[in-house]
Scaffold this motif. Structure first.
Motif, short mmCIF file in Angstrom:
data_model
loop_
_atom_site.label_atom_id
_atom_site.label_comp_id
_atom_site.label_asym_id
_atom_site.label_seq_id
_atom_site.Cartn_x
_atom_site.Cartn_y
_atom_site.Cartn_z
N ASP A 134 -25.36 -21.12 -39.23
CA ASP A 134 -24.41 -20.48 -40.15
C ASP A 134 -24.55 -21.01 -41.57
OD1 ASP A 134 -23.39 -23.03 -39.79
OD2 ASP A 134 -21.31 -22.38 -39.49
N THR A 135 -25.63 -21.76 -41.82
CA THR A 135 -25.84 -22.32 -43.16
C THR A 135 -26.83 -21.51 -43.99
OG1 THR A 135 -27.56 -23.80 -42.30
CG2 THR A 135 -25.31 -24.68 -42.43
N ARG B 67 -22.82 -23.99 -46.53
CA ARG B 67 -21.69 -23.29 -45.90
C ARG B 67 -20.68 -22.82 -46.96
NH1 ARG B 67 -20.76 -27.18 -40.64
NH2 ARG B 67 -21.84 -25.86 -39.11
N ALA B 68 -20.39 -23.68 -47.92
CA ALA B 68 -19.44 -23.34 -48.97
C ALA B 68 -19.96 -22.19 -49.82
CB ALA B 68 -19.16 -24.56 -49.84
N PHE B 69 -21.26 -22.20 -50.11
CA PHE B 69 -21.85 -21.12 -50.91
C PHE B 69 -21.77 -19.79 -50.17
CE2 PHE B 69 -25.45 -18.63 -52.59
CZ PHE B 69 -25.16 -18.68 -53.95
N LYS B 70 -22.08 -19.80 -48.88
CA LYS B 70 -22.01 -18.59 -48.07
C LYS B 70 -20.56 -18.11 -47.93
CE LYS B 70 -24.30 -18.29 -44.23
NZ LYS B 70 -24.69 -16.87 -44.40
N ALA B 71 -19.62 -19.02 -47.84
CA ALA B 71 -18.21 -18.65 -47.69
C ALA B 71 -17.70 -17.88 -48.90
CB ALA B 71 -17.36 -19.91 -47.47
N ALA C 288 -27.48 -15.88 -54.98
CA ALA C 288 -28.44 -16.28 -53.95
C ALA C 288 -29.08 -17.61 -54.32
CB ALA C 288 -29.53 -15.22 -53.78
N LEU C 289 -29.41 -18.38 -53.30
CA LEU C 289 -30.15 -19.62 -53.46
C LEU C 289 -31.53 -19.45 -52.85
CD1 LEU C 289 -27.50 -22.24 -52.25
CD2 LEU C 289 -27.82 -21.35 -54.57
#
Length: 290
Positions: free
Chosen positions: A75-76, A41-45, A17-18
């Motif tokens: 979506d971020t 987005r990359a972190f969530k992906a 988590a951030l």
């Protein structure tokens, strides 16, 4: 030595988590940063959770509306925890009494909306300073005016022993190229004059307690050792993360751009001198969130 990284992707596998600051990291007060959007987005992906942890004095619903107007894609991120909500919860629990004097701009009226988390809420009434039991401050009446213009009101308030609830501990913020005063500047002045200020945003514990509750609400509790706090405020984002035992990523290209010699990346020697003077450390540093 602080590890200077080129992008979040270098270390993202270490975290679930951030706790991500907004102003100076995700946007500049006018528009979002494209590189920050891609990083989130990359972190969530990869299955990560992005909690937007902001010292905004507004409720999270108002923060979301502001982000929507700026064009930050939904979506971020996953959930928002704001200093405003942390302070509102304390206000509804009677932290500064029921009759309060309000200092802030018209767009912060939503601060007084009822709150789901507030149980057994007191009856808050907005009154003139002469009738107040306490002060609620979301920011200056005029963010471009020097905080000292409040000295006459603060002298009266201090004499009457009023507590000031500060909804945003930030001292200043940059809106585009313009620097503005925040509620933290007024709270600092009030304290210097002998008054008592109560803080609920970063770096103080209440907002981190709220952040954990938000993660629980969406069914994604994360242990502290798997959380990374990201921000450009050395005395708010970084000091707060350190106080909670959370790893931190200092975005040097925000408020401290000049002080850290940041162009694309901070100058390592200047950064270490800056941190030494602040008597703080950070796990990682980066020029801008990307």
């Amino acid at each position: 030595m602080t590890q200077i990284i080129e992008s979040l992707s270098e270390i993202s596998d270490r975290y679930d988590a951030l706790y991500c600051d907004l102003w100076g990291c995700v946007h500049n007060g006018i528009e979002p940063y494209a590189e920050a959007i891609e990083a989130m987005r990359a972190f969530k992906a990869k299955g990560g959770t992005v909690l937007l942890l902001t010292n905004s004095p507004r409720p999270r619903s108002s923060v979301q509306k502001q982000l929507d107007r700026m064009g930050l894609p939904d979506d971020t991120w996953d959930v928002i925890a704001s200093s405003g909500d942390s302070a509102r919860l304390a206000m509804w629990q009677g932290a500064v009494g029921e009759k309060v004097y309000f200092i802030g701009e018209d767009h912060d009226q939503s601060f007084f909306k009822p709150m789901d988390l507030a149980e057994d809420a007191v009856d808050i009434q907005r009154v003139p300073l002469s009738e107040a039991e306490g002060i609620v401050c979301t920011g200056p009446f005029d963010p471009h005016a020097d905080p000292s213009v409040m000295r006459p009101e603060f002298l009266l308030a201090k004499t009457r022993g009023l507590k000031l609830l500060c909804a945003n501990p930030d001292i200043v913020v940059d809106r585009g190229e313009t620097r503005e005063w925040c509620a933290g500047a007024l709270a600092r002045l009030y304290t210097e004059m002998g008054g008592e200020s109560l803080y609920f945003g970063k770096p103080h514990p209440p907002i981190y307690d709220l952040a954990r509750r938000r993660l629980q609400q969406i069914g994604r509790p994360v242990p502290d050792e798997r959380i990374l706090a990201i921000g450009d405020g050395i005395r708010t984002d970084i000091q707060g993360g350190m106080g909670e035992g959370i790893d931190t990523l200092f975005v040097t290209g925000g408020l401290a751009r000049a002080e850290t010699g940041t162009e694309r990346q901070p100058d390592p020697a200047i950064l270490e001198a800056y941190l030494a003077e602040a008597q703080l450390s950070t796990t990682y540093a980066i020029g801008m969130f990307r």
